[in-house]
Design a protein around this motif. Sequence first.
Motif, PDB file in Angstrom:
ATOM      1  N   UNK A 238     -27.724  64.091  -3.227  1.00  0.00           N
ATOM      2  CA  UNK A 238     -28.220  64.338  -1.876  1.00  0.00           C
ATOM      3  C   UNK A 238     -28.154  63.090  -1.007  1.00  0.00           C
ATOM      4  N   UNK A 239     -28.135  61.906  -1.639  1.00  0.00           N
ATOM      5  CA  UNK A 239     -28.085  60.645  -0.914  1.00  0.00           C
ATOM      6  C   UNK A 239     -26.629  60.234  -0.707  1.00  0.00           C
ATOM      7  N   UNK A 240     -26.257  59.758   0.489  1.00  0.00           N
ATOM      8  CA  UNK A 240     -24.877  59.290   0.692  1.00  0.00           C
ATOM      9  C   UNK A 240     -24.505  58.193  -0.307  1.00  0.00           C
ATOM     10  N   UNK A 241     -23.290  58.279  -0.833  1.00  0.00           N
ATOM     11  CA  UNK A 241     -22.816  57.354  -1.858  1.00  0.00           C
ATOM     12  C   UNK A 241     -21.619  56.584  -1.308  1.00  0.00           C
ATOM     13  N   UNK A 242     -21.641  55.261  -1.537  1.00  0.00           N
ATOM     14  CA  UNK A 242     -20.547  54.377  -1.140  1.00  0.00           C
ATOM     15  C   UNK A 242     -19.866  53.873  -2.402  1.00  0.00           C
ATOM     16  N   UNK A 243     -18.554  53.985  -2.447  1.00  0.00           N
ATOM     17  CA  UNK A 243     -17.770  53.501  -3.582  1.00  0.00           C
ATOM     18  C   UNK A 243     -17.149  52.168  -3.216  1.00  0.00           C
ATOM     19  N   UNK A 244     -17.428  51.138  -4.016  1.00  0.00           N
ATOM     20  CA  UNK A 244     -16.868  49.799  -3.803  1.00  0.00           C
ATOM     21  C   UNK A 244     -16.369  49.291  -5.145  1.00  0.00           C
ATOM     22  N   UNK A 245     -15.229  49.816  -5.566  1.00  0.00           N
ATOM     23  CA  UNK A 245     -14.700  49.546  -6.892  1.00  0.00           C
ATOM     24  C   UNK A 245     -13.433  48.718  -6.777  1.00  0.00           C
ATOM     25  N   UNK A 246     -13.396  47.588  -7.484  1.00  0.00           N
ATOM     26  CA  UNK A 246     -12.187  46.801  -7.622  1.00  0.00           C
ATOM     27  C   UNK A 246     -11.738  46.164  -6.337  1.00  0.00           C
ATOM     28  N   UNK A 247     -10.409  46.105  -6.190  1.00  0.00           N
ATOM     29  CA  UNK A 247      -9.779  45.499  -5.024  1.00  0.00           C
ATOM     30  C   UNK A 247      -9.106  46.587  -4.191  1.00  0.00           C
ATOM     31  N   UNK A 248      -8.407  46.168  -3.152  1.00  0.00           N
ATOM     32  CA  UNK A 248      -7.786  47.114  -2.230  1.00  0.00           C
ATOM     33  C   UNK A 248      -6.831  48.090  -2.927  1.00  0.00           C
ATOM     34  N   UNK A 249      -5.960  47.646  -3.851  1.00  0.00           N
ATOM     35  CA  UNK A 249      -5.042  48.617  -4.483  1.00  0.00           C
ATOM     36  C   UNK A 249      -5.732  49.578  -5.446  1.00  0.00           C
ATOM     37  N   UNK A 250      -6.930  49.251  -5.928  1.00  0.00           N
ATOM     38  CA  UNK A 250      -7.603  50.099  -6.918  1.00  0.00           C
ATOM     39  C   UNK A 250      -8.209  51.309  -6.214  1.00  0.00           C
ATOM     40  N   UNK A 251      -7.828  52.502  -6.691  1.00  0.00           N
ATOM     41  CA  UNK A 251      -8.350  53.737  -6.094  1.00  0.00           C
ATOM     42  C   UNK A 251      -8.746  54.711  -7.193  1.00  0.00           C
ATOM     43  N   UNK A 252      -9.869  54.478  -7.856  1.00  0.00           N
ATOM     44  CA  UNK A 252     -10.338  55.470  -8.826  1.00  0.00           C
ATOM     45  C   UNK A 252     -10.753  56.752  -8.112  1.00  0.00           C
ATOM     46  N   UNK A 253     -10.939  57.807  -8.863  1.00  0.00           N
ATOM     47  CA  UNK A 253     -11.300  59.094  -8.271  1.00  0.00           C
ATOM     48  C   UNK A 253     -12.634  59.038  -7.553  1.00  0.00           C
TER      49      UNK A 253
END
Length: 420
Positions: A238-253
């Motif tokens: 219910x709470x907004x989630x921010x994804x900040x994983x790795x570097x710019x090229x990294x795009x996990x699901x």
Amino acid sequence: MSSPASGPPATSPEAPWPVRTVARKVAGWIDRLGAVWVEGQLTQVNARHGTGTAFLVLRDPAADVSLTLTCPIGLVRAADVPVTEGSRVIVHGRPAFFLGRGTFSLRVDEIRSVGIGELLARIERLRKLLAAEGLFDTARKRRLPFLPHRIGLITGRASAAEHDVVSNAGARWPAVQFRICHTATQGALAVAQLIDALEMLDRDPDTDVIVIARGGGSVEDLLPFSDEALCRAVAVARTPVVSAIGHEPDTPLLDHVADLRCSTPTAAGRTIVPDWAEESARVAQLRGRARRALAGWVERERRLLDSLRGRPVLADPTRELDRRLRELLTLRGTLRGTTRRSLAERAAETGHLRSRLTSLGPAATLARGYAVVQRLPDDAGAGDAPHVLRSVMDAPTGARLRIRLADGAIAAVVPGPEPA
């Protein structure tokens, strides 16, 4: 040993089974399973020198379930890819139950490492599945609050990602508050700990936004952030989630499911809170604009009041009343004069009409010597009312007459006709 259809033999307090019997029956049932292929992540590898057997622990990446493996130590040392903790592997073996210790394990005879290509292919298949279910749709993504009351941060303990998020957010907004949950960010325990921390922060009413942060790493290191269970947990939060994983090229699901994707933890720290200096300057600018607008409005209203106050009607309010009073007096005098003249004209006209009426009336004619002869009624049936004679034929002999003169009337009787 009885078949499953017939059910287990009956036991009772008077006829219990000994431990060895139970162990043998369990071992027999497990032996019937046969060899199986199993995939998981190694969390423990114990292959000591001088021993012939290696002991490993294989864990399910998406659930808190683990399995003990045993294999010849040569199988571990001869593997093409080093068998280490955290490796994603596929093993082939037979389930076994050791009677002496009453433990279950999988006796492995082959270990295969899951390659990067296979991992990427699985992630791609999962990405298509989640996209088809609508978990990546922009319509379901929520906007972050302008100034969150408290920020939930899920990251590794003493990690660079934690430092980047906290320091950058604090530099932009010094009063920012964090609730930090330290979890594993790689390995077999990462997914379960990440989900637990996410659910705990989601239940916190004071947490307005949740940041999941981790530094860069290899594909294997970032696998937990492409896990299906974690992606679905983020989707239902219910709470907004921010994804900040790795570097710019990294795009996990996780980047596609989260409400906001930041390329790095540093970018997340700069995004989740506004900049105090910029907001202060903006407030000062707006205050200046408001002050100028208010001063301009006041000046316009002041000039309008001065203009109104300078008008003659406001400079001398009784002046217009006096002018109107003079006009009213003038009109009243004019009305009186007009009325008098009209009455005089009507009186003169009435006098003229009276004179004309007098001169043209029968009384004036009588005064000039004329007379009005009327025949009075008699018994001969001349009528009930006297009438004016207009012919001698109307006055036969003996008819009674009434002769009206200017000063009175006389009666007469017709003696007879006179010669013409």
